[in-house]
Write an enzyme that holds these catalytic residues in place. Structure first.
Site, short mmCIF file in Angstrom:
data_model
loop_
_atom_site.label_atom_id
_atom_site.label_comp_id
_atom_site.label_asym_id
_atom_site.label_seq_id
_atom_site.Cartn_x
_atom_site.Cartn_y
_atom_site.Cartn_z
CE LYS A 1 -6.34 12.99 -1.25
NZ LYS A 1 -6.32 12.50 0.17
CD GLU B 1 8.19 20.63 0.07
OE1 GLU B 1 7.41 20.60 1.03
OE2 GLU B 1 8.57 21.68 -0.46
CD GLU C 1 9.35 9.96 7.30
OE1 GLU C 1 8.59 9.39 6.49
OE2 GLU C 1 9.58 11.18 7.27
CB CYS D 1 9.19 16.11 6.53
SG CYS D 1 9.12 17.90 6.43
P1 NAD Z 1 1.06 9.78 2.41
O1 NAD Z 1 2.05 9.71 1.31
O2 NAD Z 1 0.47 8.52 2.91
O3 NAD Z 1 -0.19 10.70 2.00
C1 NAD Z 1 -0.02 12.02 1.57
C2 NAD Z 1 -1.17 12.40 0.66
O4 NAD Z 1 -1.10 11.62 -0.52
C3 NAD Z 1 -2.56 12.15 1.26
O5 NAD Z 1 -3.41 13.23 0.91
C4 NAD Z 1 -2.99 10.87 0.56
O6 NAD Z 1 -4.38 10.74 0.46
C5 NAD Z 1 -2.38 11.06 -0.80
N1 NAD Z 1 -2.17 9.83 -1.57
C6 NAD Z 1 -1.93 8.57 -1.10
N2 NAD Z 1 -1.81 7.71 -2.13
C7 NAD Z 1 -1.97 8.41 -3.28
C8 NAD Z 1 -1.96 8.09 -4.66
N3 NAD Z 1 -1.74 6.84 -5.09
N4 NAD Z 1 -2.16 9.08 -5.56
C9 NAD Z 1 -2.35 10.34 -5.15
N5 NAD Z 1 -2.40 10.72 -3.86
C10 NAD Z 1 -2.20 9.77 -2.93
O7 NAD Z 1 1.78 10.60 3.58
P2 NAD Z 1 1.22 10.87 5.06
O8 NAD Z 1 1.33 9.59 5.81
O9 NAD Z 1 -0.09 11.59 4.98
O10 NAD Z 1 2.29 11.92 5.61
C11 NAD Z 1 3.49 11.59 6.21
C12 NAD Z 1 4.65 11.68 5.22
O11 NAD Z 1 4.77 12.99 4.68
C13 NAD Z 1 6.00 11.40 5.87
O12 NAD Z 1 6.77 10.55 5.05
C14 NAD Z 1 6.65 12.77 5.95
O13 NAD Z 1 8.06 12.77 6.01
C15 NAD Z 1 6.14 13.41 4.71
N6 NAD Z 1 6.27 14.86 4.80
C16 NAD Z 1 7.25 15.48 4.06
C17 NAD Z 1 7.43 16.86 4.15
C18 NAD Z 1 8.52 17.54 3.38
O14 NAD Z 1 8.46 18.75 3.26
N7 NAD Z 1 9.51 16.84 2.84
C19 NAD Z 1 6.59 17.60 4.99
C20 NAD Z 1 5.61 16.94 5.73
C21 NAD Z 1 5.45 15.57 5.62
#
Ligand code: NAD
Length: 503
Positions: free
Chosen positions: A191, A266, A397, A300
């Protein structure tokens, strides 16, 4: 025609099919719209124009994809590792062959600059190669013997898994999760993030053209709270690999609890780069600015807190501000661009809100701190100085090209400031004192640390965070431990004495 115009024309060609037919789901090898017929838009961060309509799926679409992944699992999990390796190497080659298409599409869908995205496809291919090479031995374990027993420990793929990815560098991150899952013998329902769904669709098409059997990798687009949620709740999905925000991780853990889902998270970061006065200042400034202003700061592991020893604070922050002011902000397909537009107006609003918060909290805006132009999600590379660790700009963040600088007196204070956040993903340390480096790295709360270096990823090493930054590790063999069950079988070596009860 300028290089940028030429690149834009090419990108349009690469995205033409999506513009015409939409970004459909990919289930059991077929292109399918959401069963409800609903769509959502993916927009260009350059000007807000609609790039394509995207399937807006819900539980029924996830159920169909999980059924496909479940049906494909017996054959794929029993395919010999050497055969899986061959197929996955072909996927890597096919990704390399279409690196430009992937990079250009990614730039338009995310706003990330071409100078970084041109490497994203290559990194994705490297992920496939690295994990493919471990497929033949992924099931292997150890034999341990006692005088009476021989224990054989081995691993087997856990089953169909769900992969949920964010929007920042979607192609690279998807391969980072999907490649080891496939190498381990799992089948996958992916997804992708709703803001940047295009390259996930390209990946599954490329993989199937390269020989991945249908149903082994399925892609369902949609919102997190509907499609994503159902994936985390589905009883036939045995594990969820998730990359995204910490609070989404908490939700997924709760959603997966009734089915005892294995999770790998992550999550976010607020990573310190700590510069002591004995460090090579030029190199430290280059690394710190690279780690916050590359990839639009939507990274991240970005070094979003600059902790500098008092004696060199003014010198370092002046140099960082000078770099921030020189950085070229522009169209993501301009090869000269360093910072492109942020992913989406919703995210841009969040980043801009921290400029106001910084002013309200009394920090100084030493560089940037403003929106650029009226069209597209462009913000200037920013440096806040005179900040304290209690401020929101030091704790939260921001996920943009925004750096918060804080002075410290000595080692103890540096450590206290570095650790005084809820996150613990990465830390960067600049000092030429080896003993200090040993002391600091022993006590820093971070899953990954780099000494006198920017983030340089080496695939055999563990990737992941502590505290609110994650659970579990990727890379090396850690990925396989997540996607596989470890099983022990014990055989008797001799006719040993079995306790007789009741006689
Ligand atoms: P997000 O958590 O809003 O969304 C990530 C994914 O989760 C999307 O596909 C979204 O549709 C899905 N999602 C949202 N709510 C959900 C739920 N209730 N159940 C299941 N899936 C759900 O994150 P974002 O805004 O897309 O990305 C940015 C974040 O990702 C930042 O916090 C960043 O630090 C983190 N990130 C972490 C790493 C790492 O390796 N630690 C790498 C890249 C990004």
């Amino acid at each position: 025609m300028s290089v940028v115009d030429d690149n834009i024309a090419k990108a349009k060609d690469y995205m033409a099919r999506f513009a015409k037919d939409g970004v459909l789901n990919h289930i059991a090898g077929e292109n399918v719209p959401a069963m409800s017929g609903e769509t959502m838009d993916t927009i260009s961060p350059v000007d807000g124009s609609v790039l394509a309509k995207v399937a807006k799926s819900d539980a029924a679409d996830i159920d169909a994809a999980v059924a496909a992944a479940k049906a494909a699992f017996p054959a794929w999990s029993k395919t010999p590792g050497a055969e899986r390796r061959k197929i996955l190497i072909k996927v890597a080659e096919a990704i390399e062959a279409r690196a430009e298409e992937i990079a250009f599409t990614e730039c338009m869908d995310t706003g990330q600059a071409l100078r970084f995205m041109s490497k994203a496809a290559i990194r994705g291919a490297a992920n496939f190669r690295f994990f493919a090479d471990q497929a033949p031995t992924a099931e292997d374990g150890a034999v341990t013997r006692t005088p009476t027993q021989m224990n054989t420990t081995s691993r087997r793929p856990i089953g169909p898994v769900g992969v949920i990815t964010p929007w920042n560098t979607p192609f690279m991150l998807s391969t980072w999760k999907i490649a080891p899952a496939l190498a381990a013998g799992c089948t996958v329902v992916h997804k992708p993030a709703e803001f940047s769904p295009m390259t996930a669709k390209k990946l599954v098409e490329i993989a199937e053209e390269a020989g991945l059997p249908k149903g082994v990798l399925n892609v369902v687009n949609g919102l997190g709270e509907t499609a994503g949620k159902r994936l985390t709740e589905h009883p036939d999905i045995k594990a969820i690999a998730f990359v995204g925000e910490s609070r989404t991780g908490s939700m997924i853990m709760a959603q997966g609890a009734p089915t005892l889902k294995r999770v790998h998270f992550e999550l976010g970061g607020k990573n310190p780069v700590i510069v002591f006065d004995d460090a090579d200042i030029e190199r430290a400034v280059d690394a710190a600015t690279f780690m916050i202003y590359s990839l639009n700061g939507e990274r991240c592991t970005s070094s979003s807190r600059l902790l500098v020893q008092e004696s060199i604070y003014d010198e370092v922050t002046e140099k960082v501000a000078a770099v921030a002011k020189r950085i070229k902000v522009g169209h993501p397909l301009d090869p000269e661009t360093v910072v492109g537009p942020l992913i989406h107006p919703v995210h841009e609003k969040k980043v801009l809100s921290y400029f106001d918060k910084a002013r309200e909290e009394g920090a100084t805006i030493a560089a940037g701190g403003e929106k650029i132009g009226t069209e597209g999600c462009y913000v200037s590379p920013t440096l806040f100085t005179g900040a304290t660790n209690q401020m929101a700009i030091a704790q939260e963040e921001i996920f943009g090209p925004v750096l918060t600088a804080i002075p410290f007196k000595d080692e103890d204070e540096a450590l206290a400031l570095a650790n005084d956040v809820e996150y613990g993903l990465a830390a960067y340390l600049w000092t030429n004192d080896l003993n200090r480096a040993m002391r600091m790295t022993d006590s820093l709360e971070a899953g990954m640390m780099w000494v006198n270096s920017e983030n340089i990823r080496h695939l055999p090493t563990p990737f992941g965070g502590v505290k609110a930054s994650g659970i579990g590790r990727d890379g090396g063999d850690w990925s396989f431990d997540f996607y596989m069950e470890t099983v022990n079988v014990s055989f008797p070596r001799t006719g040993h004495k079995i306790p007789k009860l009741g006689g």
